[in-house]
Structure formats: structure tokens, C-alpha cells
Design an enzyme around this catalytic site. Structure first.
Site: not given
Ligand code: ARG
Length: 460
Positions: A155, A276, A282, A289
Site C-alpha cells: 500500500h 529541463s 532538474k 518514464e
């Protein structure tokens, strides 16, 4: 040039040809098509349709085509209906009228089945190699940090402490099953369809077993109608590809989280991350991804072929031409995802301290304590209750497990003993899980050995 036309008074419209042509994607089958036709020429020789000389001429011409097709210019200006038509046209340029004999007793319905099987068999082999590469990278990474401890989650809440290597080996198991599924898909693909004709079986007495042996197939298909109607082997591969991508995407998701500032466990290498355009600080996990994203695309391919095949009447229907783009795309996406993930795994560093701290500061040892009580004779439900109270008390007073002294623990309830305080450190509790499949350090050591042996077998 067409492989048909006698029955027509007018030709197809340009628009229909554009709509129905498949060359722009099935040209990928050219090499398989030529190899299949070489074997078929030999079958025609044995069936008495071709002379030795004719057969040699055809086989040599196909060999030439295979070589020439390596140049992209080979396809310049081609607007043939499909790759099979293009190959015959090019063959005619080389051997003239003899080319008209190659399609004797053969249908494109079985030819396309053969070509896809030949192509897919090789694709599965190369994908299986890459999968083994990912599995090897996992084993290497596990060996780099043999003692590292992380909190395992359920969880998304800290649950019980496990070894980092135990976590990695969980993925090894998933990929091992994927490897088996790919092998099974290969076995079902590795069946030779030629001799089936359009749907009723060829009118020529081909030695089908000999064709199978010629092309390295395990066995032959048993029903000609099934051949024309069947794409199960492609679905089997797409399912194996989908579940492999599912596992890749779950690992990607884990590592996106674990490498975030919030976790700080993993340092992804510069070589697999990007920045970025606006925010200078970043370092984004785009490789992971994209793997996660491509997973959806591969599921889409499986679904696409399922829906294409659903409810098709026996036997071949042109709908089935729509099998190729999803199949090619799924194989490509899986293949590059495996290549990418291997590079990510091989270059990722684990910061040992943050996950160890996360394990020590949280109550992942609660189960260890409750089980120690149960081993000492306290009924488990009572033990569970007691440790729950201990956790509640600690949370109220902002006390971590290691803040409890043995004396304090023993004073908390008569069931606790000072010796049990040892279990307030996660690394101690793990030692009670020395059974096959558990995270006990010795069990994990053996599991690592087994994984390495299994990998060596896969790579033979
Ligand atoms: N391009 C077709 C396919 O991919 C080849 C088989 C064509 N057969 C036919 N009867 N039109 O399915």
C-alpha cells in the site's frame, strides 16, 4: 505488376491500391520472404516442377535480392501491393519467365504465415537475449550491495525490511517467467505452414517435413484451414511481450520513485537522464518514464490484434493484414525498452544510508517482534495486539524502535523479554526469515547463486 488480374476487366483504383497496399510495412519481411522462397524452390524441384538448373537459378536470384535489399534504395519507387509481389517482380527482372513458376501450388496466405513465423522466430531470439541481459544486470547490481537493507512496501507504506538484493531478485523471477513465455511463443511460432495452399492444402505432393527441416522448423502445421485463419502465434508473442513490458514498467515506476528527492535511494546516471529547458536544477528519469509509457503502447498492440481476429469467419480474410504493424511495433518497443533498462540498471548507484534509515526509523520490525512473542508462546493475535500498543505508544511519544532499551521493552508488558530488544534493529529480524524464498541473508545468498546459474543456462 500483380499476382492476379485475369478475371478483371478494369484495374483497381489508385485510391484502393493506396488503401490496401502493405508494402510500406511488410517490406520488413523481405529477407524471410526470400529465404522461404528458396526453400520452396527446392520443394518444387523435388516435386518435379523445376529442373535442377531452374532451381539453382531461382535460389541464386533470391540470394541476390536479399543482398540488394540491404540498400534502402532497393525500395525506391516501388508501389507493389505487398512484399510478396515486389519480390516476384524483382525476381522477374533477373530470371524472366522462370519467375512465373515459383508460385506453383503456393498461396500468399501460407506465404505470409511462413514469413511472419520466420521473422518472429529471430525477433524472439534477439529479444530473449536482451531480456537475459537485463537479468544479468539485476544480478550484478544485487552483488554490488549484498548487505543493503530497504523497507519493503505494501500500500506504499513501509511494511517489512528486506535486502535490496531480495527486492532485485523479485524482478529476476518475473523476467525469468517472461523468458519462459517467450520460449513458449517461439515454440508455437516454430511450425512450418507451407503446403497448406490458400486454405485446402496444396495440389502438389510436397514433402512438408523436408521443407520444415530446410528452414529449421521444429514441426509442420496439421491443418491447412487453420494455417490460413491463424494468428495465435502472434498473439502468444504479443501477450508475452505485454507482460514483459508490464514488469519493465513496474520496475521503472519503482525506480522513478526511489530516485526522487523524496526517497533519495538511487542515483540515476547522467547518461540515462535529461534536463529541463526551463528549470536548471532538474535531472529527469525520462528513460524510465518512456519504458513505462511504451508499456501502454505494447498492450495496445495485443488488444489491436485481438480485436482484429475476433469473429473473423474461416479462413483468411484481408483484415489479417492488419496484424503486422502492431506486431512489428510491439517487438521494436520491447526490444529498445530492454536495451534501455539494461543500461539504466548497469549505471545506477544505490545510496545505502537513506533506505537503511527509513527501515530503522519506521516500525518495519513490528512483525518481527510479534513473531518473536509467538515463538515464545504468546498466541499470535495477542502478540499482534501487544506490539500494536507498543507502536501506538511510540508514535505518541515520538519514539523510534531503537530508542527502546531492553529494560523498557521488558517493562512494557510481561510477555516481552530484554533479549527481544535485539529485534528492534531490522537486520536482526531478517535473520528469522531463512526459509526458501525469504529475505534471510543466507536464503538470499542462495537465491543469488541460483539466479546466476539459471542465467548461465539461459545463455547457453
Ligand atoms: N498482404 C497480405 C497479408 O499481409 C498477404 C496475403 C494476401 N492474401 C490475399 N489473399 N489477399 O495478409
Amino acid at each position: 505488376m500483380k499476382l492476379w488480374g485475369g478475371r478483371f476487366e478494369a484495374g483497381p483504383s489508385e485510391m484502393f491500391e493506396r488503401f490496401s497496399g502493405s508494402l510500406h510495412f511488410d517490406k520488413r519481411l523481405l529477407d524471410a520472404d526470400c529465404r522461404g522462397s528458396q526453400a520452396f524452390a527446392r520443394a518444387l524441384l523435388h516435386a518435379g516442377i523445376l529442373t535442377h538448373e531452374e532451381c539453382s537459378l531461382l535460389v541464386a536470384a533470391f540470394e541476390q535480392l536479399r543482398a540488394e535489399a540491404m540498400q534502402p534504395s532497393f525500395f525506391d519507387g516501388a508501389n507493389d501491393e505487398d512484399v510478396h509481389t515486389l519480390v516476384i517482380r524483382k525476381l522477374k527482372d533477373r530470371v524472366g519467365g522462370l519467375a512465373d513458376k515459383i508460385h506453383t501450388g503456393r498461396s500468399r496466405n501460407e506465404q505470409v504465415s511462413l514469413d511472419v513465423r520466420l521473422w518472429l522466430r529471430e525477433e524472439i531470439d534477439s529479444i530473449a537475449d536482451r531480456l537475459a541481459g537485463v537479468m544479468a544486470a539485476l544480478v550484478d547490481l544485487a552483488r554490488k550491495y549484498p548487505h543493503a537493507v530497504i523497507p519493503g512496501y505494501t500500500h506504499t507504506r513501509r511494511a517489512q525490511a528486506v535486502l535490496w538484493s531480495h527486492y532485485l531478485l523479485a524482478y529476476f523471477e518475473m523476467f525469468d517467467r517472461d523468458y519462459e513465455r517467450l520460449s513458449e511463443a517461439r515454440r508455437r511460432t516454430n511450425v512450418m505452414p507451407l503446403g497448406s495452399g490458400a486454405l485446402a492444402g496444396s495440389g502438389f505432393p510436397f514433402d512438408r517435413e523436408a521443407i520444415a527441416a530446410d528452414l529449421g522448423f521444429e514441426t509442420i502445421t496439421r491443418n491447412s484451414m487453420d494455417v490460413s485463419a491463424d494468428r495465435d502465434f502472434a498473439l502468444d508473442f504479443l501477450y508475452a511481450a505485454s507482460i514483459t513490458m508490464l514488469h519493465l514498467s513496474r520496475l521503472a515506476e519503482d525506480w522513478i520513485l526511489y530516485s526522487s528527492e523524496e526517497f533519495g535511494w538511487l542515483e540515476l546516471d547522467d547518461s540515462v537522464t535529461s534536463g529541463s529547458s526551463l528549470m536548471p536544477q532538474k535531472k529527469n528519469p525520462d528513460s524510465l518514464e518512456l519504458i513505462r509509457g511504451k508499456c501502454g503502447r505494447v498492450f495496445g498492440s495485443l488488444n489491436s490484434l485481438f480485436v482484429t481476429m475476433k469473429g473473423l469467419p474461416m479462413t483468411y480474410n484481408r483484415d489479417m493484414q492488419e496484424d503486422k504493424e502492431p506486431l512489428f511495433d510491439a517487438a521494436d518497443q520491447l526490444s529498445v525498452s530492454l536495451e534501455m533498462l539494461q543500461a539504466v540498471i548497469a549505471t545506477t548507484r544505490l545510496n545505502i544510508a537513506p533506505p537503511a534509515k527509513a527501515a530503522e526509523e519506521s516500525w518495519v520490525i513490528a512483525t518481527d517482534l510479534a513473531e518473536a512473542l509467538a515463538r515464545a508462546g504468546t498466541p499470535f493475535h495477542r502478540a499482534h495486539q501487544l506490539v500494536g500498543k507498543l507502536v501506538l505508544e511510540s508514535v505518541r511519544n515520538d519514539k523510534k524502535p531503537f530508542d527502546w532499551t531492553p529494560e523498557e521493552l521488558a517493562a512494557f508488558a510481561p510477555e516481552f523479554t530484554p533479549q527481544m530488544a535485539r529485534l528492534l534493529r531490522p537486520t536482526e529480524g531478517m535473520k528469522t526469515r531463512e526459509l526458501p524464498g525469504g529475505t534471510g541473508p543466507a536464503a538470499v545468498g542462495e537465491a543469488l547463486e541460483r539466479a546466476a546459474k539459471r542465467l548461465a543456462r539461459l545463455r547457453q
